[in-house]
Structures are given as structure tokens and as C-alpha cells.
Write a protein that holds these residues in place. Structure first.
Motif, PDB file in Angstrom:
ATOM      1  N   ARG A 109      -2.457   8.061  -2.885  1.00 49.37           N
ATOM      2  CA  ARG A 109      -2.387   6.878  -2.206  1.00 49.37           C
ATOM      3  C   ARG A 109      -2.682   5.983  -3.438  1.00 49.37           C
ATOM      4  O   ARG A 109      -3.499   5.745  -4.155  1.00 49.37           O
ATOM      5  N   ARG A 162      -8.592   1.180  -2.101  1.00 48.20           N
ATOM      6  CA  ARG A 162      -7.821   2.174  -2.057  1.00 48.20           C
ATOM      7  C   ARG A 162      -7.432   3.090  -3.184  1.00 48.20           C
ATOM      8  O   ARG A 162      -7.556   4.294  -3.156  1.00 48.20           O
ATOM      9  N   ALA A 165      -6.712  -3.062  -1.191  1.00 46.24           N
ATOM     10  CA  ALA A 165      -5.898  -2.484  -2.294  1.00 46.24           C
ATOM     11  C   ALA A 165      -6.909  -1.493  -3.281  1.00 46.24           C
ATOM     12  O   ALA A 165      -6.835  -0.618  -3.647  1.00 46.24           O
ATOM     13  N   TYR A 216      -1.095   1.555  -4.669  1.00 40.84           N
ATOM     14  CA  TYR A 216      -0.642   0.047  -4.502  1.00 40.84           C
ATOM     15  C   TYR A 216       0.144  -0.646  -5.353  1.00 40.84           C
ATOM     16  O   TYR A 216      -0.106  -0.268  -6.600  1.00 40.84           O
ATOM     17  N   LEU A 237       0.929  -1.101  -0.065  1.00 40.51           N
ATOM     18  CA  LEU A 237      -0.055  -0.176   0.041  1.00 40.51           C
ATOM     19  C   LEU A 237       0.985   1.166  -0.060  1.00 40.51           C
ATOM     20  O   LEU A 237       1.772   1.158   0.946  1.00 40.51           O
TER      21      LEU A 237
END
Length: 244
Positions: free
Chosen positions: A27, A204, A201, A29, A9
Motif C-alpha cells: 500500500r 498509510r 496517506a 500513495y 491511495l
């Protein structure tokens, strides 16, 4: 001995200081795995994260390790006879875009021989830099590839690309003679690949390659609106004519 696949992450950060100040952080991954043991995401999530060799490194073939060996051979380096690990993004719903993919090539004893940093741009181009990091993961190379319409193809990259462990910490600085350094980093922490972590993930950074490409274009528009001059994209070399 192969390495179990992992997820990181991540936080991606870019800083540009000239001709205008512009920075952002997102953000996301990334996947990390041994090319001999690629991850297989849970079946219901597989359309949102899968891998194809054609998305990385130029050349024929559907085997990613063979493509790595071909790049090494082009640079006069014997094939990696030990593990080759990779940090990369996956395809999602038929689309792949990974600005930076890193391959770490080891000898039979597990020692790092070299690394390949492959850079992609939003025009569909890609370029592989073969690097020889020191014990701290540091390496340098001349810039040879058009990445951004706001940076010329000149200058020198200083990279810190240690192979990730519990933590991921990649840092890239572009230095040119007439501008302050441009800086990018990717940091993160490691998770095992499970249904729960893969779902985490995806939540995210939904449809990650699509989202990444859209973010790059959005910041390109922002820089253009601020008056940053556009550097024309180099023309593709003309095809060779063969006389019969």
C-alpha cells in the motif's frame, strides 16, 4: 484551466516468474497535480511531503515545467502549450525516491500530446521515456535504463498509462526473448487534498520515499538469497578529455 491537486491511495504490485517466482504487493500513495498549481500540504505535515524540481528530469533550473519542455525539445517536440499534469511521490525529511513518475503533456485545447515516464533506480540514476499513448493509454518502448540488478538492459516495455480520473490504473509489462514477462501495476482511488487525507496517506506509508527504497533493497536481498544471478551495472561513460 488548472486541475485541483489530488491524492491517490495506491496498491503497488510486482510479479516476477523467472528464474524464480517472486511477487509482492504494498500500500502507498501518490500525488497528482498540474505543474502550474502544485500542492501545498498543510504546514505541520510539509516536511514529510514537499516537491523540488531537482528530483525529476535531468538538467538545470528549479522549474519543473521548464525541465519537461527541455526533455520534449531533446526529442524534437515543441513545448507543451497546455496543461502538464504529473503523478509523483514527494520528498520526506530531505529525501526523494520515486521509482516511476509520469507527466502528461497537453496542447492548448486540452488534448494529450505525449507522456513522459521517468524511471529512477536506487543507485541515484534516472531516465525519461517520451511516449505517445493511444486513446486507451497504451504505449511501447525499448528498455534503455538499468533499473534492477536482476534484469538486463534489454527487452521492451508495454505500458498502459491513462491519465488518472476517479481511479488510477497504471500497468507495465517488460517482455524479453528468453524470459516470461515481468509485470508491475499501480492502482488506486482519488481523494481531495485536505489535512485529513494527507495525514491518512502518511499513516498509510510513513516516510514514503524512505520506505519505498528500503522495500526495494529488501526484495533485492531476497532475490539474491534465492540464487537469482546479478546483472552487473553498466559503467558510466568516461569523461571526455579536452586537449589544449
Amino acid at each position: 484551466m488548472t486541475i485541483a491537486p489530488a491524492l491517490y491511495l495506491t496498491r503497488l504490485r510486482h510479479i516476477r516468474r523467472a528464474p524464480v517466482h517472486h511477487e509482492f504487493e504494498y500500500r502507498g500513495y501518490s500525488w497528482y497535480f498540474d505543474l502550474d498549481a502544485p500542492p501545498r500540504p498543510p504546514l505541520p505535515l510539509r516536511p514529510f511531503g514537499y516537491f523540488r524540481a531537482v528530483d525529476h528530469l535531468e538538467g538545470p533550473g528549479t522549474d519543473l515545467r521548464a525541465r519537461v519542455d527541455r526533455v520534449l525539445a531533446e526529442h524534437g517536440i515543441d513545448r507543451a502549450d497546455g496543461p502538464v499534469t504529473a503523478l509523483m511521490g514527494a520528498r520526506a525529511l530531505g529525501y526523494a525516491f520515486d521509482p516511476l513518475t509520469v507527466f502528461w503533456c497537453h496542447d492548448r485545447g486540452g488534448r494529450l500530446r505525449c507522456a513522459i515516464a521517468e524511471v529512477h533506480n536506487t543507485y541515484g540514476g534516472r531516465h525519461a521515456y517520451v511516449l505517445f499513448p493511444d486513446a486507451h493509454g497504451r504505449a511501447e518502448t525499448e528498455k534503455r535504463f538499468y533499473v534492477s540488478p536482476f534484469n538486463a538492459v534489454d527487452g521492451r516495455y508495454r505500458l498502459r498509462i491513462p491519465e488518472p480520473g476517479d481511479e488510477l490504473a497504471l500497468h507495465i509489462t517488460l517482455r524479453t526473448d528468453d524470459l516470461p514477462p515481468f509485470y508491475a501495476s499501480m492502482t488506486g482511488h482519488r481523494l481531495p487534498v485536505t489535512t485529513a487525507t494527507v495525514l491518512r496517506a502518511h499513516l498509510r506509508a510513513p516516510l514514503s520515499p524512505w520506505l519505498t527504497a528500503a522495500r526495494i533493497r529488501r526484495h533485492g536481498i531476497a532475490l539474491w538469497a534465492k540464487g537469482v544471478p546479478v546483472v552487473p551495472r553498466p559503467s558510466a561513460p568516461a569523461p571526455r578529455r579536452i586537449s589544449l
